[in-house]
Design an enzyme around this catalytic site. Structure first.
Site, PDB file in Angstrom:
ATOM      1  N   LYS A   5       0.839  -1.203   0.000  1.00 12.90           N
ATOM      2  CA  LYS A   5       0.000   0.000   0.000  1.00 12.90           C
ATOM      3  C   LYS A   5       0.873   1.251   0.000  1.00 12.90           C
ATOM      4  O   LYS A   5       0.625   2.200  -0.740  1.00 12.90           O
ATOM      5  CB  LYS A   5      -0.925   0.001   1.229  1.00 12.90           C
ATOM      6  CG  LYS A   5      -2.113  -0.912   1.056  1.00 12.90           C
ATOM      7  CD  LYS A   5      -2.852  -1.150   2.358  1.00 12.90           C
ATOM      8  CE  LYS A   5      -3.897  -2.238   2.139  1.00 12.90           C
ATOM      9  NZ  LYS A   5      -4.460  -2.755   3.388  1.00 12.90           N
ATOM     10  N   GLN A  37      -5.141  -1.458   9.537  1.00 14.04           N
ATOM     11  CA  GLN A  37      -5.032  -2.801   8.962  1.00 14.04           C
ATOM     12  C   GLN A  37      -5.662  -3.841   9.903  1.00 14.04           C
ATOM     13  O   GLN A  37      -5.316  -3.910  11.075  1.00 14.04           O
ATOM     14  CB  GLN A  37      -3.548  -3.119   8.712  1.00 14.04           C
ATOM     15  CG  GLN A  37      -3.295  -4.452   8.052  1.00 14.04           C
ATOM     16  CD  GLN A  37      -3.814  -4.516   6.612  1.00 14.04           C
ATOM     17  OE1 GLN A  37      -3.612  -3.595   5.829  1.00 14.04           O
ATOM     18  NE2 GLN A  37      -4.487  -5.597   6.274  1.00 14.04           N
ATOM     19  N   ASP A  59     -11.527   2.713   3.801  1.00 18.98           N
ATOM     20  CA  ASP A  59     -11.892   1.294   3.718  1.00 18.98           C
ATOM     21  C   ASP A  59     -13.417   1.126   3.639  1.00 18.98           C
ATOM     22  O   ASP A  59     -13.902   0.050   3.300  1.00 18.98           O
ATOM     23  CB  ASP A  59     -11.383   0.553   4.962  1.00 18.98           C
ATOM     24  CG  ASP A  59     -10.213  -0.360   4.653  1.00 18.98           C
ATOM     25  OD1 ASP A  59     -10.000  -0.663   3.467  1.00 18.98           O
ATOM     26  OD2 ASP A  59      -9.526  -0.767   5.605  1.00 18.98           O
TER      27      ASP A  59
END
Ligand code: NAD
Length: 294
Positions: A54, A98, A121
């Site tokens: 990422k 995460q 997200d």
């Protein structure tokens, strides 16, 4: 019949190139540099690889990337403090924590502490609600990548029968909602579904997001269907080597499907590209400017 391969890597490369062009325009026109902050707790090897990828992709697109690494014994309160700091940081437009988090931390509490407009997200309860009610929120990256590939491949999805196998909050449920928003007739199948074969057999679109290697058998696939395999499963071969497989029996399914995503090289690469795209969207909305059209 032999299915076309839906090349997620190629889609992701194109999308990342568009994102990089958008970043250039935002810098030139508004002096705006989109910034993505990624928070990683603990030392899970898979999570470390995701976070590294990422960061690399964010830099490559010309955006700012901020990384926060915390030990696995960090307290929930300490993690909340970091999230709240990022919420207030004007250089940060996207925040990603995460997952999975260590067991002693309440994941829902952390996700819901992220400012919804920075929740790239799309897991915040406000963003799930906006997706369900047709509002303008942030949409989870993996399902959004799947719907982009489906629409590119099929054009209108209206009236098609779709099944989503798996009902997780991060893939299955938002995927089903996106298909519903495209006017598909949607079935959500899960571990208690009776006769999964029959449900799959009548579907024009099959999205598998289960995490069970090759659960969806090739001969369940309707002739001409489009198959999106979200699953990533590492299996050990007879020679002791490991290999990645999806949730769909690929070779057998390809005999019936019109098009299918491979594993690896299908949904996976699109997820990171969509994350960058979501960061652009978040940055533009926060700054109150139109997202540059490419
Ligand atoms: P999850 O474990 O949270 O959810 C799995 C779902 O599958 C559950 O809803 C469960 O009801 C259903 N299920 C389990 N056994 C079943 C069965 N026998 N029949 C029907 N349904 C069954 O998993 P998740 O986070 O949604 O991830 C699913 C898969 O997708 C995993 O392999 C994961 O690694 C992969 N994934 C890939 C990406 C990507 O970028 N490609 C992103 C997220 C997840």
């Amino acid at each position: 019949m032999s299915a076309d391969v839906i090349d997620g890597k190629a889609y992701a490369t194109d999308l990342k190139a568009d994102v990089a062009k958008q970043v250039t325009i935002l810098k030139e026109k508004y002096n705006l540099v989109p910034g993505l902050a990624v928070v990683l707790v603990g030392d899970d090897p898979a999570s470390q690889i995701y976070v590294r990828n990422k960061n690399k992709s964010t830099h490559k697109a010309g955006m700012n990337s901020y990384e926060y690494r915390m030990d696995s014994d960090v307290t929930e309160a300490e993690l909340l403090t970091v999230v709240k700091k990022l919420n207030l940081d004007p250089a940060v437009h996207g925040i990603l924590v995460q997952l999975p988090l260590p067991k002693h931390i309440n994941e829902a509490a952390i996700i819901d502490a992220i400012a919804p407009e920075k929740d790239v997200d799309g897991f915040h309860v406000i963003n799930s609600g906006l997706l369900a009610t047709g509002g303008r929120g942030m949409v989870p990256c993996t399902p959004l990548g799947c719907i982009m590939m489906l629409k590119d491949r099929l054009g209108s999805l209206s009236g098609l029968d779709a099944v989503v196998v798996g009902r997780s909050n991060i893939v299955g449920k938002p995927m089903a909602q996106l298909l519903l928003n495209e006017s598909c007739t949607v079935t959500i199948a899960h571990s208690r579904t009776r006769n999964l074969a029959e449900v799959v057999k009548r579907s024009d679109i099959v999205v598998a997001a289960v995490g069970v290697p090759e659960l969806v058998k090739g001969d369940w696939i309707k002739d001409g269907a489009t198959v999106i395999d979200v699953g990533i499963n590492r299996i050990e071969m007879a020679d002791g080597k490991t290999r990645l497989v999806g949730d769909v029996e690929y070779a057998a399914a390809a005999k019936h499907a019109a098009a299918i995503t491979p594993v690896p090289g299908g949904v996976g690469p699109m997820t990171i590209a969509v994350l960058l795209k979501n960061t652009i969207t978040a940055a533009c909305r926060i700054a109150g400017v139109d997202e540059p059209k490419i």
